[in-house]
Design a protein around this motif. Structure first.
Motif, PDB file in Angstrom:
ATOM      1  N   CYS A 267     -21.216   7.541   1.668  1.00  0.00           N
ATOM      2  CA  CYS A 267     -20.741   7.694   0.266  1.00  0.00           C
ATOM      3  C   CYS A 267     -21.270   6.621  -0.622  1.00  0.00           C
ATOM      4  O   CYS A 267     -21.365   5.303  -0.111  1.00  0.00           O
ATOM      5  CB  CYS A 267     -19.139   7.569   0.445  1.00  0.00           C
TER       6      CYS A 267
ATOM      7  N   LEU B 235     -12.204  10.820  -1.525  1.00  0.00           N
ATOM      8  CA  LEU B 235     -11.109  10.426  -0.482  1.00  0.00           C
ATOM      9  C   LEU B 235     -10.282  11.392  -0.007  1.00  0.00           C
ATOM     10  O   LEU B 235      -9.938  11.280   1.223  1.00  0.00           O
ATOM     11  CB  LEU B 235     -10.474   9.111  -1.242  1.00  0.00           C
ATOM     12  N   LYS B 236      -9.815  12.017  -1.147  1.00  0.00           N
ATOM     13  CA  LYS B 236      -8.798  13.161  -0.533  1.00  0.00           C
ATOM     14  C   LYS B 236      -9.403  13.914   0.568  1.00  0.00           C
ATOM     15  O   LYS B 236      -8.732  14.458   1.627  1.00  0.00           O
ATOM     16  CB  LYS B 236      -8.146  13.998  -1.799  1.00  0.00           C
TER      17      LYS B 236
ATOM     18  N   LEU C 238      -5.142   6.517   0.875  1.00  0.00           N
ATOM     19  CA  LEU C 238      -6.506   7.295   0.915  1.00  0.00           C
ATOM     20  C   LEU C 238      -7.433   6.426   1.741  1.00  0.00           C
ATOM     21  O   LEU C 238      -8.524   6.872   2.341  1.00  0.00           O
ATOM     22  CB  LEU C 238      -6.864   7.712  -0.401  1.00  0.00           C
ATOM     23  N   PHE C 239      -7.126   5.164   1.849  1.00  0.00           N
ATOM     24  CA  PHE C 239      -7.754   4.305   2.573  1.00  0.00           C
ATOM     25  C   PHE C 239      -7.517   3.857   3.861  1.00  0.00           C
ATOM     26  O   PHE C 239      -8.012   2.850   4.539  1.00  0.00           O
ATOM     27  CB  PHE C 239      -8.150   3.073   1.598  1.00  0.00           C
TER      28      PHE C 239
ATOM     29  N   LYS D   7      -9.962  12.433   3.850  1.00  0.00           N
ATOM     30  CA  LYS D   7      -8.662  11.775   4.492  1.00  0.00           C
ATOM     31  C   LYS D   7      -7.906  13.015   5.182  1.00  0.00           C
ATOM     32  O   LYS D   7      -7.345  13.193   6.141  1.00  0.00           O
ATOM     33  CB  LYS D   7      -7.506  11.302   3.493  1.00  0.00           C
TER      34      LYS D   7
ATOM     35  N   ILE E 237     -14.312   9.752  -7.081  1.00  0.00           N
ATOM     36  CA  ILE E 237     -14.176   9.134  -5.729  1.00  0.00           C
ATOM     37  C   ILE E 237     -12.659   9.505  -5.174  1.00  0.00           C
ATOM     38  O   ILE E 237     -12.573   9.531  -3.827  1.00  0.00           O
ATOM     39  CB  ILE E 237     -13.835   7.301  -5.981  1.00  0.00           C
TER      40      ILE E 237
ATOM     41  N   THR F  75     -20.034   3.243   3.527  1.00  0.00           N
ATOM     42  CA  THR F  75     -19.951   3.443   1.814  1.00  0.00           C
ATOM     43  C   THR F  75     -20.678   2.116   1.090  1.00  0.00           C
ATOM     44  O   THR F  75     -20.591   1.008   1.506  1.00  0.00           O
ATOM     45  CB  THR F  75     -18.622   3.282   1.321  1.00  0.00           C
TER      46      THR F  75
ATOM     47  N   TYR G 183     -10.148   3.891   6.909  1.00  0.00           N
ATOM     48  CA  TYR G 183     -11.396   4.341   6.090  1.00  0.00           C
ATOM     49  C   TYR G 183     -12.451   3.617   6.932  1.00  0.00           C
ATOM     50  O   TYR G 183     -12.472   2.343   6.694  1.00  0.00           O
ATOM     51  CB  TYR G 183     -11.266   4.095   4.795  1.00  0.00           C
TER      52      TYR G 183
END
Length: 179
Positions: free
Chosen positions: A93, A80-81, A113-114, A84, A76, A121, A117
């Motif tokens: 996702c 996320l990286k 990372l969020f 981003k 995850i 998902t 976002y």
């Protein structure tokens, strides 16, 4: 008309996740045009920790068709990286076993990372996952103002998701490209 869709599967940090992610691929492969597991370099050389830079570089390659990401735990963080940093752009996702406490213990800035976002998902989290409980995750997602998600709470008190019916959750949330 069916959309061509690939599923990219990203396991957790430990090499013990390899068999589980292969099982998940086998369960879901009929629902996608193609599937691909990213086998981490550190699984082969028995290093204790995923190298996010190496794995991000590998993840960025060959993304010509539309794809979705299925990721567990450290996978995850990898996804996320990539999102981003605009390295990857999945259609949606599925995140299983969010590892927020593990990320913080390893000095990974999970919170950033969020920021903003909004990719569709599905979050699947055990009620008493020792790495981060489902209640903690629900609070975190609200605090971070995450949009466009479904939250699936499953019973359990470990960070293994062997006992979770992933295929059933896929069908319930219409994540399959084939019926």
């Amino acid at each position: 008309m069916k959309m061509e869709m690939k599923l990219i599967l990203l396991g957790g940090n430990s090499k013990s996740n390899q068999k589980w992610i292969e099982k998940i691929e086998n369960e879901l492969k009929d629902s996608f045009d193609s599937t691909e597991i990213q086998y981490y370099a550190h699984w082969k050389n028995n290093s204790p920790m995923i190298d996010f830079d190496i794995e991000l570089e590998r993840l960025a390659k060959d993304k010509k068709q539309q794809y979705s990401i299925f990721a567990k735990s450290a996978g995850i963080l990898l996804a996320l990286k990539g999102i981003k940093n605009k390295i990857i752009s999945p259609e949606y996702c599925i995140f299983v076993g969010m590892p927020i406490n593990w990320a913080r213990e390893n000095n990974i800035d999970f919170d950033s990372l969020f920021e903003n976002y909004s990719i569709r998902t599905v979050f699947i989290q055990k009620s008493e996952d020792p790495v981060f409980s489902s209640n903690e995750l629900q609070i975190f997602l609200k605090q971070k103002k995450v949009k466009n998600y479904v939250f699936v709470k499953v019973k359990g008190n470990n960070h293994d998701y062997d006992d979770v019916d992933i295929k059933k959750i896929f069908k319930e949330h219409k994540l399959c490209t084939q019926s």
